[in-house]
Design a protein around this motif. Structure first.
Motif, mmCIF file in Angstrom:
data_model
loop_
_atom_site.group_PDB
_atom_site.id
_atom_site.type_symbol
_atom_site.label_atom_id
_atom_site.label_comp_id
_atom_site.label_asym_id
_atom_site.label_seq_id
_atom_site.Cartn_x
_atom_site.Cartn_y
_atom_site.Cartn_z
ATOM 1 N N ASN A 1 0.840 -1.188 0.000
ATOM 2 C CA ASN A 1 0.000 0.000 0.000
ATOM 3 C C ASN A 1 0.877 1.242 0.000
ATOM 4 O OD1 ASN A 1 0.596 -0.414 2.892
ATOM 5 N ND2 ASN A 1 -0.754 1.320 3.182
ATOM 6 N N LYS A 2 0.311 2.326 -0.508
ATOM 7 C CA LYS A 2 0.998 3.620 -0.475
ATOM 8 C C LYS A 2 -0.049 4.714 -0.340
ATOM 9 C CE LYS A 2 1.604 3.140 -5.427
ATOM 10 N NZ LYS A 2 2.454 3.249 -6.579
ATOM 11 N N GLY A 3 0.347 5.806 0.261
ATOM 12 C CA GLY A 3 -0.594 6.888 0.480
ATOM 13 C C GLY A 3 0.048 8.246 0.294
ATOM 14 N N ASN A 4 -0.750 9.175 -0.182
ATOM 15 C CA ASN A 4 -0.348 10.570 -0.316
ATOM 16 C C ASN A 4 -1.377 11.432 0.406
ATOM 17 O OD1 ASN A 4 1.967 10.333 -2.141
ATOM 18 N ND2 ASN A 4 0.450 9.534 -3.574
ATOM 19 N N GLN B 1 -3.322 -13.678 -8.663
ATOM 20 C CA GLN B 1 -3.321 -12.425 -9.434
ATOM 21 C C GLN B 1 -3.139 -11.258 -8.466
ATOM 22 O OE1 GLN B 1 -3.647 -12.485 -12.886
ATOM 23 N NE2 GLN B 1 -3.559 -14.696 -12.552
ATOM 24 N N THR B 2 -2.415 -10.240 -8.911
ATOM 25 C CA THR B 2 -2.284 -9.017 -8.116
ATOM 26 C C THR B 2 -2.761 -7.835 -8.942
ATOM 27 O OG1 THR B 2 -0.012 -8.601 -8.801
ATOM 28 C CG2 THR B 2 -0.312 -9.907 -6.789
ATOM 29 N N PHE B 3 -3.279 -6.832 -8.265
ATOM 30 C CA PHE B 3 -3.788 -5.637 -8.933
ATOM 31 C C PHE B 3 -3.851 -4.505 -7.920
ATOM 32 C CE2 PHE B 3 -7.103 -8.320 -7.356
ATOM 33 C CZ PHE B 3 -7.997 -7.473 -6.720
ATOM 34 N N TRP B 4 -3.687 -3.285 -8.421
ATOM 35 C CA TRP B 4 -3.731 -2.086 -7.589
ATOM 36 C C TRP B 4 -5.110 -1.448 -7.665
ATOM 37 C CZ3 TRP B 4 -0.091 -0.154 -4.282
ATOM 38 C CH2 TRP B 4 1.190 -0.722 -4.350
ATOM 39 N N MET B 5 -5.592 -0.978 -6.516
ATOM 40 C CA MET B 5 -6.859 -0.251 -6.441
ATOM 41 C C MET B 5 -6.600 1.072 -5.721
ATOM 42 S SD MET B 5 -9.420 -3.343 -5.357
ATOM 43 C CE MET B 5 -10.948 -2.453 -5.736
ATOM 44 N N LYS B 6 -7.307 2.106 -6.141
ATOM 45 C CA LYS B 6 -7.136 3.461 -5.594
ATOM 46 C C LYS B 6 -8.395 3.884 -4.850
ATOM 47 C CE LYS B 6 -5.217 6.382 -8.340
ATOM 48 N NZ LYS B 6 -3.907 6.411 -7.716
ATOM 49 N N SER B 7 -8.196 4.547 -3.719
ATOM 50 C CA SER B 7 -9.291 5.138 -2.954
ATOM 51 C C SER B 7 -8.935 6.597 -2.690
ATOM 52 C CB SER B 7 -9.494 4.387 -1.643
ATOM 53 O OG SER B 7 -10.638 4.866 -0.966
ATOM 54 N N ILE B 8 -9.849 7.489 -3.014
ATOM 55 C CA ILE B 8 -9.632 8.934 -2.869
ATOM 56 C C ILE B 8 -10.450 9.446 -1.682
ATOM 57 C CG2 ILE B 8 -9.865 11.190 -3.989
ATOM 58 C CD1 ILE B 8 -7.936 9.472 -5.514
ATOM 59 N N GLY B 9 -9.772 10.166 -0.779
ATOM 60 C CA GLY B 9 -10.444 10.778 0.363
ATOM 61 C C GLY B 9 -10.723 12.242 0.090
ATOM 62 N N THR B 10 -11.975 12.649 0.290
ATOM 63 C CA THR B 10 -12.367 14.050 0.085
ATOM 64 C C THR B 10 -13.086 14.570 1.331
ATOM 65 O OG1 THR B 10 -14.426 13.360 -0.997
ATOM 66 C CG2 THR B 10 -12.563 13.878 -2.429
ATOM 67 N N ASP C 1 -3.415 3.858 -2.334
ATOM 68 C CA ASP C 1 -3.358 2.762 -3.297
ATOM 69 C C ASP C 1 -3.056 1.476 -2.551
ATOM 70 O OD1 ASP C 1 -3.485 4.159 -6.008
ATOM 71 O OD2 ASP C 1 -1.896 5.272 -4.990
ATOM 72 N N PHE C 2 -3.804 0.422 -2.880
ATOM 73 C CA PHE C 2 -3.613 -0.884 -2.255
ATOM 74 C C PHE C 2 -3.407 -1.923 -3.341
ATOM 75 C CE2 PHE C 2 -6.028 1.667 0.666
ATOM 76 C CZ PHE C 2 -5.403 1.432 1.878
ATOM 77 N N GLU C 3 -2.338 -2.716 -3.192
ATOM 78 C CA GLU C 3 -2.111 -3.830 -4.104
ATOM 79 C C GLU C 3 -2.709 -5.076 -3.454
ATOM 80 O OE1 GLU C 3 1.417 -5.993 -6.643
ATOM 81 O OE2 GLU C 3 1.903 -5.239 -4.636
ATOM 82 N N TRP C 4 -3.738 -5.623 -4.102
ATOM 83 C CA TRP C 4 -4.405 -6.807 -3.598
ATOM 84 C C TRP C 4 -3.894 -8.033 -4.338
ATOM 85 C CZ3 TRP C 4 -7.437 -7.338 0.547
ATOM 86 C CH2 TRP C 4 -7.982 -6.162 1.120
ATOM 87 N N SER C 5 -3.860 -9.141 -3.634
ATOM 88 C CA SER C 5 -3.518 -10.427 -4.213
ATOM 89 C C SER C 5 -4.710 -11.358 -3.989
ATOM 90 C CB SER C 5 -2.274 -10.990 -3.511
ATOM 91 O OG SER C 5 -2.029 -12.303 -3.943
ATOM 92 N N VAL C 6 -5.166 -12.012 -5.057
ATOM 93 C CA VAL C 6 -6.245 -13.000 -4.944
ATOM 94 C C VAL C 6 -5.735 -14.322 -5.513
ATOM 95 C CG1 VAL C 6 -8.185 -11.382 -4.974
ATOM 96 C CG2 VAL C 6 -7.301 -12.254 -7.129
#
Length: 152
Positions: free
Chosen positions: A86-89, A122-131, A142-147
């Motif tokens: 995961n990473k965050g800004n 499988q791995t993939f990145w998902m983004k969540s925006i805070g407002t 951003d979170f990299e999920w593995s399924v």
């Protein structure tokens, strides 16, 4: 558990009590999008009079993870899920009510179907925006999920 707003909030209470106590709640969910909300309060503040970054991360991860759980449930298969990275800004002080939105449901669907078809993780990145309440972006996670298909 059937994935719904109320069931996800019950799940928080029993399985993720720290998020529940900090005020994180799911507001809406469908196949493509999930929204969570959390209000800046004494229990979730940092020393700089804004929301602690970890509380923002919990609310953001919830939006992505709920979409993964929903897609796994729809597949009817025994699939494991795990955050790999995961990473965050953080771009603005998080005060007031913060909404986190993830609109990456299509990414989950593709990854789950590929995991089922190939039997490979499988791995993939998902983004969540805070407002904030004014619609201004306060953070982006951003979170990299593995399924992976579980073997019976």
């Amino acid at each position: 558990m059937k994935i719904s707003v109320s069931n996800l909030n019950k799940f928080l209470f029993f399985k993720l009590p720290s998020a529940f106590i900090c005020g994180v709640r799911v507001k809406e969910i469908d196949e493509n999008r999930c929204v969570s909300t959390v209000k800046h309060r004494w229990i979730n503040q940092n020393p700089f009079n804004s929301m602690y970054f970890a509380v923002q991360a919990m609310a953001a991860e919830l939006t992505t993870g709920s979409l993964v759980m929903l897609e796994i449930q729809k597949s009817g298969k025994n699939i494991s899920m795990l955050v790999a990275n995961n990473k965050g800004n953080y771009s603005k002080k998080a005060t007031g009510r913060i909404n986190f939105t993830c609109s990456d449901g299509f990414l989950v669907s593709q990854a789950v179907q590929k995991a089922i078809a190939t039997g490979e993780g499988q791995t993939f990145w998902m983004k969540s925006i805070g407002t904030n309440e004014k619609g201004e972006q306060v953070s982006e996670m951003d979170f990299e999920w593995s399924v992976r298909l579980k073997l019976s």
